[in-house]
Write a protein that holds these residues in place. Sequence first.
Motif, short mmCIF file in Angstrom:
data_model
loop_
_atom_site.label_atom_id
_atom_site.label_comp_id
_atom_site.label_asym_id
_atom_site.label_seq_id
_atom_site.Cartn_x
_atom_site.Cartn_y
_atom_site.Cartn_z
N GLU A 1 70.34 65.05 13.21
CA GLU A 1 70.25 64.50 14.55
C GLU A 1 71.33 63.43 14.72
O GLU A 1 71.68 62.72 13.77
N VAL A 2 71.88 63.33 15.90
CA VAL A 2 72.96 62.39 16.18
C VAL A 2 72.50 61.38 17.24
O VAL A 2 71.97 61.77 18.28
N ASP A 3 72.67 60.11 16.94
CA ASP A 3 72.32 59.06 17.90
C ASP A 3 73.31 59.13 19.06
O ASP A 3 74.52 58.98 18.86
N ASN B 1 77.77 68.06 6.19
CA ASN B 1 76.88 68.55 7.23
C ASN B 1 77.66 69.27 8.32
O ASN B 1 77.25 69.32 9.47
N LEU B 2 78.81 69.80 7.98
CA LEU B 2 79.65 70.49 8.95
C LEU B 2 79.14 71.92 9.15
O LEU B 2 79.24 72.77 8.29
N GLY B 3 78.55 72.17 10.32
CA GLY B 3 78.07 73.51 10.63
C GLY B 3 77.01 74.02 9.68
O GLY B 3 76.85 75.22 9.48
N GLY B 4 76.24 73.11 9.06
CA GLY B 4 75.22 73.53 8.11
C GLY B 4 75.72 73.75 6.71
O GLY B 4 74.95 74.05 5.81
N ASP B 5 77.06 73.59 6.50
CA ASP B 5 77.66 73.72 5.17
C ASP B 5 77.20 75.00 4.46
O ASP B 5 76.66 74.97 3.36
N THR C 1 73.31 61.77 9.69
CA THR C 1 73.21 61.92 8.24
C THR C 1 74.20 62.98 7.79
O THR C 1 74.03 64.17 8.10
N PRO C 2 75.28 62.59 7.12
CA PRO C 2 76.35 63.55 6.81
C PRO C 2 76.04 64.49 5.66
O PRO C 2 76.71 65.51 5.51
N VAL C 3 75.06 64.17 4.81
CA VAL C 3 74.79 64.98 3.63
C VAL C 3 73.28 65.17 3.48
O VAL C 3 72.49 64.55 4.18
#
Length: 342
Positions: free
Chosen positions: A171-173, A19-23, A180-182
């Motif tokens: 979204e990041v808590d 999920n890095l930069g939208g991959d 969610t990384p993937v």
Amino acid sequence: MTLHRGRGFAAINYPIGMNLGGDPSQALVHSNPDGKFTVALSAIDLGQGMKSVTRQIAAETLGVPVEDVYVDTADSDTGPHDMGSFASRGTHRMGNAVIMAAQEARGVMLEAAAEELEVDAADLVTDGRGNIHVKGAPSRSITTMAAAQAAQFRQGRTIAGRGIFLIPLSEVDPDTGEMTPVSCFAHAALLVEIEVDDETGEVSVLDMQSAYEVGRALNPRLVEQQLRGGAWMGMSHALWETTEPHYPSRDHGPIDFNTYLMPGPGDLAPHHISVLERPAPDGPYGGKGPGEMCANPVLPAVANAVYDAVGVRIDDLPITPEKILRGLQALGGAKPRNRLGR
């Protein structure tokens, strides 16, 4: 000397991409004057079948024969951007980008054909054999070659398309950093049967049974080949590849990365594979791809099988004869966890 048999099981969930930069993955598709298409990617085919599967995806989307599509995996200087051939992301990420690029190119191709046939582009369909015709009237048709030539030499159109696929950012808590990384997971389960020689510490893999959930198998033969090759790689990681000495003497063992051993064809075990298809909603035609997942379950399954066979629990790889013999010495002999030994 006693040969002890054991079984080991492992199940894994494997993440597709990241999920890095939208991959992001990008693709370009364009038609040549002969009606054939070139797909330009920067995704590298390492032997996993990237060219084959993206060729199929492009042909399916364009509505042309697969033999009329050529895939050019250029490089990061001359090709459209791609994050790379890693994280088992190729089929999912690049496949989606190819669909988008091919859809745009197909739209221009149908507009060119519509102008020649004097109909509305929305009334045209492709037959997958190199022809474009009016719905319900196959006799009113034009070849993709003729449409490409008309576009380039009479209409001044460029039959081309661009595609980029991004996954939604997670979204990041704000308190925990949880995210969610993937975007999706593939799944696998594997059962392996082995035999351990308690005098030499040697392990022989006798049989493997596996089930893999890969979304949709876009090319079943390629999927099977990758699953078999990956299991071989996993077996090699689990039992063979090391420069550690053999026990009790290293005279006959490897001493560096030029001489360490890997299994050969004679060391392969029968492998019974079940491919489970659960099409991914966000995958290209439902596909996710097996990727690295095909090697991973073999390692813990073999470790569990060794424990099952002789009672030695080894938690660092590879599981060498030396480690098994030292474990047996510490136990005071084999302590099978089952009744398969003989």
